[in-house]
Write a protein that holds these residues in place. Structure first.
Motif, PDB file in Angstrom:
ATOM      1  N   SER A  46       0.781  -1.149  -0.413  1.00 50.94           N
ATOM      2  CA  SER A  46      -0.397   0.122  -0.210  1.00 50.94           C
ATOM      3  C   SER A  46       0.348   0.880  -0.339  1.00 50.94           C
ATOM      4  O   SER A  46       0.139   1.780  -0.421  1.00 50.94           O
ATOM      5  N   SER A  47       1.826   1.351   0.049  1.00 49.46           N
ATOM      6  CA  SER A  47       2.588   2.606   0.458  1.00 49.46           C
ATOM      7  C   SER A  47       3.297   2.696  -0.798  1.00 49.46           C
ATOM      8  O   SER A  47       3.024   3.719  -1.476  1.00 49.46           O
ATOM      9  N   GLN A  50      -0.057   4.081  -2.782  1.00 47.82           N
ATOM     10  CA  GLN A  50       0.483   5.385  -2.780  1.00 47.82           C
ATOM     11  C   GLN A  50       0.778   6.153  -3.082  1.00 47.82           C
ATOM     12  O   GLN A  50       1.081   7.807  -4.183  1.00 47.82           O
ATOM     13  N   ASP A  54       0.655   9.198  -5.601  1.00 48.95           N
ATOM     14  CA  ASP A  54       1.506  10.642  -5.834  1.00 48.95           C
ATOM     15  C   ASP A  54       2.250  11.502  -6.723  1.00 48.95           C
ATOM     16  O   ASP A  54       2.056  12.528  -7.564  1.00 48.95           O
ATOM     17  N   VAL A  73      -8.295   6.557  -3.105  1.00 52.50           N
ATOM     18  CA  VAL A  73      -7.293   6.552  -2.544  1.00 52.50           C
ATOM     19  C   VAL A  73      -6.936   5.938  -1.403  1.00 52.50           C
ATOM     20  O   VAL A  73      -5.699   5.907  -0.299  1.00 52.50           O
ATOM     21  N   ALA A  76      -5.841   2.367  -1.064  1.00 52.20           N
ATOM     22  CA  ALA A  76      -4.637   2.243  -1.705  1.00 52.20           C
ATOM     23  C   ALA A  76      -4.749   0.313  -1.762  1.00 52.20           C
ATOM     24  O   ALA A  76      -3.819  -0.167  -2.374  1.00 52.20           O
ATOM     25  N   VAL A  79      -6.657   1.904  -6.436  1.00 55.83           N
ATOM     26  CA  VAL A  79      -6.672   4.155  -7.057  1.00 55.83           C
ATOM     27  C   VAL A  79      -6.663   4.039  -8.347  1.00 55.83           C
ATOM     28  O   VAL A  79      -6.630   3.935  -9.300  1.00 55.83           O
TER      29      VAL A  79
END
Length: 118
Positions: A46-47, A50, A54, A73, A76, A79
């Motif tokens: 999930s990091s 994201q 971004d 969002v 995650a 998205v």
């Protein structure tokens, strides 16, 4: 260069810069009025998902492109960034396999990184 192809190229680069897995660009303009391109990629956790989201937003914003809509969002795991002519789907590995958008849009034309450069 047309605007949607330019957005697709910038999106591909933004995803690639953050090590997205299995980036697919599908040209769907001939088979759907939804968009010209679907871009599908996934992150390993999930990091990373994201970070991919971004980076796509930052890169496209630098060139004056802002999303019309953003969905998913918080989770995650899937998205969706809707830029009108270009719709970007960034998945977790599991959700990408589950939803299998490539199969659903198989009538679209796969576009290679090199074709985006033309």
């Amino acid at each position: 260069m047309n605007i949607s192809k330019d957005m697709a190229k910038l999106t591909y680069k933004a995803l690639d810069d953050k090590k997205a897995e299995d980036i697919k660009v599908i040209e769907i303009g001939d088979i759907s009025v939804i968009a010209d391109y679907f871009i599908i990629a996934n992150g390993t956790n999930s990091s990373q998902v994201q970070a991919l989201v971004d980076n796509v937003q930052q890169e496209l914003s630098k060139h004056g492109y802002e999303p019309k809509r953003i969905e998913g969002v918080r989770s995650a795991s899937w998205v969706l960034l809707d830029y009108g002519d270009v719709v970007v789907h960034i998945f977790s590995q599991e959700d990408r396999l589950f939803y299998d958008l490539e199969r659903i849009w198989r009538d679209g034309k796969l576009v290679s990184k090199e074709q985006l450069e033309d």
